[in-house]
Write an enzyme that holds these catalytic residues in place. Structure first.
Site, PDB file in Angstrom:
ATOM      1  N   HIS A 138       0.823   5.026   1.441  1.00  0.00           N
ATOM      2  CA  HIS A 138       0.047   6.100   2.049  1.00  0.00           C
ATOM      3  C   HIS A 138       1.044   7.968   2.461  1.00  0.00           C
ATOM      4  O   HIS A 138       2.135   7.143   1.723  1.00  0.00           O
ATOM      5  CB  HIS A 138       0.529   5.677   3.398  1.00  0.00           C
ATOM      6  CG  HIS A 138      -0.796   6.509   4.339  1.00  0.00           C
ATOM      7  ND1 HIS A 138      -1.791   5.926   4.393  1.00  0.00           N
ATOM      8  CD2 HIS A 138      -0.488   7.522   5.576  1.00  0.00           C
ATOM      9  CE1 HIS A 138      -2.384   7.089   5.256  1.00  0.00           C
ATOM     10  NE2 HIS A 138      -1.379   7.083   5.986  1.00  0.00           N
ATOM     11  N   SER A 194       5.128   6.765   2.839  1.00  0.00           N
ATOM     12  CA  SER A 194       5.454   5.469   3.047  1.00  0.00           C
ATOM     13  C   SER A 194       4.510   4.649   1.736  1.00  0.00           C
ATOM     14  O   SER A 194       3.861   4.795   1.548  1.00  0.00           O
ATOM     15  CB  SER A 194       4.403   4.970   4.215  1.00  0.00           C
ATOM     16  OG  SER A 194       5.077   5.983   5.510  1.00  0.00           O
ATOM     17  N   ASN A 213       0.513  -1.009  -0.142  1.00  0.00           N
ATOM     18  CA  ASN A 213       0.389  -0.261  -0.260  1.00  0.00           C
ATOM     19  C   ASN A 213       0.940   0.999  -0.311  1.00  0.00           C
ATOM     20  O   ASN A 213       1.994   1.531   0.463  1.00  0.00           O
ATOM     21  CB  ASN A 213      -0.758   0.161   1.163  1.00  0.00           C
ATOM     22  CG  ASN A 213      -1.662   1.029   1.725  1.00  0.00           C
ATOM     23  OD1 ASN A 213      -2.343   1.533   0.343  1.00  0.00           O
ATOM     24  ND2 ASN A 213      -1.811   1.951   2.016  1.00  0.00           N
ATOM     25  N   ASP A 245      -2.989   0.969   8.031  1.00  0.00           N
ATOM     26  CA  ASP A 245      -1.348   1.373   7.256  1.00  0.00           C
ATOM     27  C   ASP A 245      -0.769   0.875   8.417  1.00  0.00           C
ATOM     28  O   ASP A 245       0.103   1.676   8.521  1.00  0.00           O
ATOM     29  CB  ASP A 245      -1.762   2.818   7.046  1.00  0.00           C
ATOM     30  CG  ASP A 245      -3.018   3.308   6.514  1.00  0.00           C
ATOM     31  OD1 ASP A 245      -3.176   2.301   5.653  1.00  0.00           O
ATOM     32  OD2 ASP A 245      -3.330   4.151   6.856  1.00  0.00           O
TER      33      ASP A 245
HETATM   34  C1  GAR Z   1      -2.483   9.021  -2.334  1.00  0.00           C
HETATM   35  O1  GAR Z   1      -2.064   9.936  -2.268  1.00  0.00           O
HETATM   36  C2  GAR Z   1      -2.252   7.991  -1.638  1.00  0.00           C
HETATM   37  O2  GAR Z   1      -0.843   8.157  -1.163  1.00  0.00           O
HETATM   38  C3  GAR Z   1      -3.978   8.046  -0.665  1.00  0.00           C
HETATM   39  O3  GAR Z   1      -4.460   8.526  -1.902  1.00  0.00           O
HETATM   40  C4  GAR Z   1      -3.793   9.195  -2.652  1.00  0.00           C
HETATM   41  C5  GAR Z   1      -4.578   8.338  -4.080  1.00  0.00           C
HETATM   42  O4  GAR Z   1      -3.831   9.205  -5.001  1.00  0.00           O
HETATM   43  N1  GAR Z   1      -3.529   6.732  -0.034  1.00  0.00           N
HETATM   44  C6  GAR Z   1      -4.474   6.585   0.662  1.00  0.00           C
HETATM   45  O5  GAR Z   1      -4.217   7.878   1.486  1.00  0.00           O
HETATM   46  C7  GAR Z   1      -4.549   5.788   1.802  1.00  0.00           C
HETATM   47  N2  GAR Z   1      -4.797   5.422   3.137  1.00  0.00           N
HETATM   48  P1  GAR Z   1      -4.212   8.379  -6.988  1.00  0.00           P
HETATM   49  O6  GAR Z   1      -5.916   8.608  -7.345  1.00  0.00           O
HETATM   50  O7  GAR Z   1      -3.948   9.768  -7.762  1.00  0.00           O
HETATM   51  O8  GAR Z   1      -3.291   7.621  -7.109  1.00  0.00           O
END
Ligand code: GAR
Length: 200
Positions: free
Chosen positions: A109, A136, A107, A145
Site C-alpha cells: 500500500h 507499507s 498487500n 488495509d
Molecule cells: C501501487 O502503488 C500499489 O501500492 C497501489 O497500487 C499501485 C499499483 O501499481 N495499491 C493500492 O493503492 C492498494 N490500495 P502497479 O500496478 O504498477 O504495481
C-alpha cells in the site's frame, strides 16, 4: 520453493519487480499465477511476456464477489499456492479468500499505514499536506488495509511535488520493498503475534 500468486489490476510494476527479482535470483519463489480483474491491464501483457499463467475474470460476469473469489480460491488450491501477494489489486477481498489465506496473504500500500488507507493514498497524502509518506507491506485481514504491518519505508514529500513526481518515488521504493518482504517470508523469517510482526 514457496509457490506464490500475485493479484493485480493495472500497470503491474510491482508484479514486474517480483518477476525480475526471481529472474536475477534475488527471490527464491515460484510465481505460479497472476490473478487479474481487468482484461486490458498492462499487467496481463507482462505476465504473458514472463510466461506466468493468468486467471483473468470480469467481476460483472458473476453474481457476487464471493462467487468469483470461490473460483479464484479453487485455482489457488489446484496450483498449491502458499502465499498470495496483492500488488495493486483494486478490489475488496471477502472472507472467502481472507479466511482461506489468513496469515498467508500480503498487500502493498502506498502510504505509511494506518494513514491514508483505501484508494488514492498518494493523492490523500498530498492533499493532507504531510511532509513524510511512504510504503507499507502488511498481512491482509478482514478490514481495509488494516492487517499486521510487516515493513514500512518513508518517502519525503518535497515542496512542489505533484502526484506524478511523488508517485514515481513511491513506486521505486515499492519495487524494492515488495521483493525484499516476499524473500523474508520465503525464508521463513516472518512471524506474526497478534498485531505484531517479527522479522528474525
Ligand atoms: C501501487 O502503488 C500499489 O501500492 C497501489 O497500487 C499501485 C499499483 O501499481 N495499491 C493500492 O493503492 C492498494 N490500495 P502497479 O500496478 O504498477 O504495481
Amino acid at each position: 520453493k514457496l509457490r506464490i500468486a500475485v493479484f493485480a489490476s493495472g500497470n503491474g510494476s510491482n508484479f514486474q519487480a517480483l518477476v525480475d527479482a526471481v529472474r536475477h535470483e534475488k527471490l527464491d519463489v515460484s510465481i505460479e499465477l497472476l490473478v487479474c480483474d481487468k482484461p486490458a491491464a498492462r499487467v496481463v501483457e507482462r505476465a504473458a511476456e514472463a510466461g506466468v499463467d493468468t486467471f483473468l475474470f470480469k467481476p460483472k460476469d458473476y453474481p457476487s464477489r464471493e462467487a468469483y473469489e470461490t473460483e479464484i480460491l479453487a485455482e489457488l488450491v489446484r496450483r498449491d499456492v502458499q502465499l498470495v501477494v496483492l500488488a495493486g489489486y483494486m478490489r475488496i477481498i471477502t472472507p472467502v479468500l481472507v479466511e482461506a489465506y489468513e496469515g498467508r496473504m500480503i498487500n502493498i500500500h502506498p502510504s505509511l499505514l494506518p494513514a491514508f488507507p483505501g484508494v488514492n493514498a498518494i493523492r490523500q497524502a498530498l492533499d493532507h499536506g504531510v511532509k513524510v509518506t511512504g510504503v507499507s507491506v502488511h498481512f491482509v485481514d478482514g478490514g481495509l488495509d488494516s492487517g499486521p504491518i510487516i515493513a514500512q519505508r518513508a518517502v519525503e514529500i518535497a515542496d512542489g511535488d505533484t502526484e506524478s513526481s511523488l508517485a514515481e518515488r513511491i513506486h521505486a521504493v515499492e519495487q524494492a520493498l515488495l521483493p525484499h518482504v516476499v524473500q523474508l517470508i520465503a525464508h521463513g523469517r516472518v512471524a506474526v503475534e497478534g498485531r505484531h510482526v517479527r522479522v528474525g
